[in-house]
Each structure stands twice: as C-alpha cells, then as structure tokens.
Design a protein around this motif. Structure first.
Motif, short mmCIF file in Angstrom:
data_model
loop_
_atom_site.label_atom_id
_atom_site.label_comp_id
_atom_site.label_asym_id
_atom_site.label_seq_id
_atom_site.Cartn_x
_atom_site.Cartn_y
_atom_site.Cartn_z
N PRO A 25 0.81 -1.23 0.00
CA PRO A 25 0.00 0.00 0.00
C PRO A 25 0.85 1.28 0.00
N TRP A 29 0.48 4.36 -2.43
CA TRP A 29 0.36 5.69 -1.81
C TRP A 29 1.42 6.63 -2.39
N GLN A 35 -5.05 7.62 -3.69
CA GLN A 35 -5.25 6.31 -3.08
C GLN A 35 -5.59 6.52 -1.60
N PHE A 37 -5.91 4.27 1.99
CA PHE A 37 -5.77 2.98 2.68
C PHE A 37 -6.10 3.14 4.16
N ILE A 92 -2.93 7.28 4.04
CA ILE A 92 -3.01 6.04 4.82
C ILE A 92 -3.43 6.47 6.21
N ARG A 107 -12.39 3.13 0.93
CA ARG A 107 -10.93 2.98 0.86
C ARG A 107 -10.54 2.16 -0.36
N THR A 108 -9.32 2.39 -0.82
CA THR A 108 -8.75 1.57 -1.88
C THR A 108 -8.56 0.15 -1.37
N THR A 134 -14.48 -1.26 1.17
CA THR A 134 -13.52 -1.49 0.10
C THR A 134 -13.85 -2.79 -0.61
#
Length: 159
Positions: A25, A29, A35, A37, A92, A107-108, A134
């Motif tokens: 991730p 990112w 993105q 997370f 994140i 969220r991704t 997600t």
C-alpha cells in the motif's frame, strides 16, 4: 492491490508478512494519486507508536527516512494515525479494531493486521463494518484457533 476480493494471509513469525502488507500500500500511496488505505490492528499502539517497530506506521517511517529525498517533491505529512502524500493526495490512516472500524468509509484497500487476536464478537462486527468500505480487505495474521472471525473469513470467504 487487486480489487474485488478479500485476501487472508496465514503467517508464521519472522517471515516479513506485515512488512509486505504495509509496503505494497505504501508503494501505491507513493506513486499513484488519490489512493486511500486503512491500516487496522488490535490496539491503536500497534498501528502507530513512535519508535516501536512493531507498529505498522513505524515501518513506513523507517523506509521513508532511508529513501532518497528526490522521491518527494514535498515531505509527507505524518500525524499519529494519518499519513498524507502532499504530492498526489494519497492517504493512509490507522484505527484499532472495533466493531465500528471503517464504518461509513471508502478505501482503496483495508489491512487488518493480526486479526486472529481480535476477540470473536469484535471480529465479526469488524467484518461487517468493513465489508462495504472497500473491495479489497487484507487479513494478515498468525493463526490462533480453529474458530472465530479470522478463521471463518479465511476458510469460508463469504463471511
């Protein structure tokens, strides 16, 4: 990170699975815009505790301190449970595992670390609260028992 399914990782100690689950991730990112997370662990201090390499965010901080400065036009913004890439808008965030983790969020991908150590009642609630957050949940855990939310998710992913 492939969208559209959950991934259960049954790990043993010292194999580096948590590092991989954090670094993939971080790569998204770092290099892809917008993105988002969510890193989740049993206790908030396992997500972020400055100087403690057991904490997920500390692993990212460790790598960022050792990367060449030219990889960032502007330094990332790091707060206790929030990391923002100021160059591309990716984030994140971190939370502890509760029955409402991620509720109402998008969220991704979501990483649920050491999910087998979460008490079953909270684990099943966390499964429900993250289901629509997600299309990609990653469950990374050392196995604990042949029962509970983590076991059920890994053995029958339709949970």
């Amino acid at each position: 990170i492939r969208s559209g399914y959950d991934l259960g990782i049954e790990k043993s100690r010292d194999m580096g699975a948590s590092w991989l689950c954090v670094m993939v991730p971080e790569w998204f990112w770092h290099f892809f815009p917008l993105q988002s997370f969510l890193f989740v662990s049993r206790k908030e201090e396992y997500v972020y505790k400055s100087g403690d390499m057991k904490a997920l965010f500390q692993k990212i901080e460790f790598v960022h301190k050792r990367q060449p400065k030219w990889l960032f036009k502007r330094p990332p913004k790091m707060q206790s449970l929030h990391l923002e890439n100021m160059d591309n808008g990716s984030t994140i965030d971190g939370e502890s595992t509760t029955g409402d983790v991620g509720r109402g969020d998008r969220r991704t991908a979501v990483l649920l670390d050491e999910f087998a150590s979460v008490p079953s009642d909270e684990g099943y609630k966390a499964l429900a609260s993250t289901r629509d957050v997600t299309r990609c949940r990653i469950f990374n855990s050392t196995p604990k028992a042949a029962s509970g939310a983590c076991y059920d998710m890994i053995t029958s992913p339709d949970v």
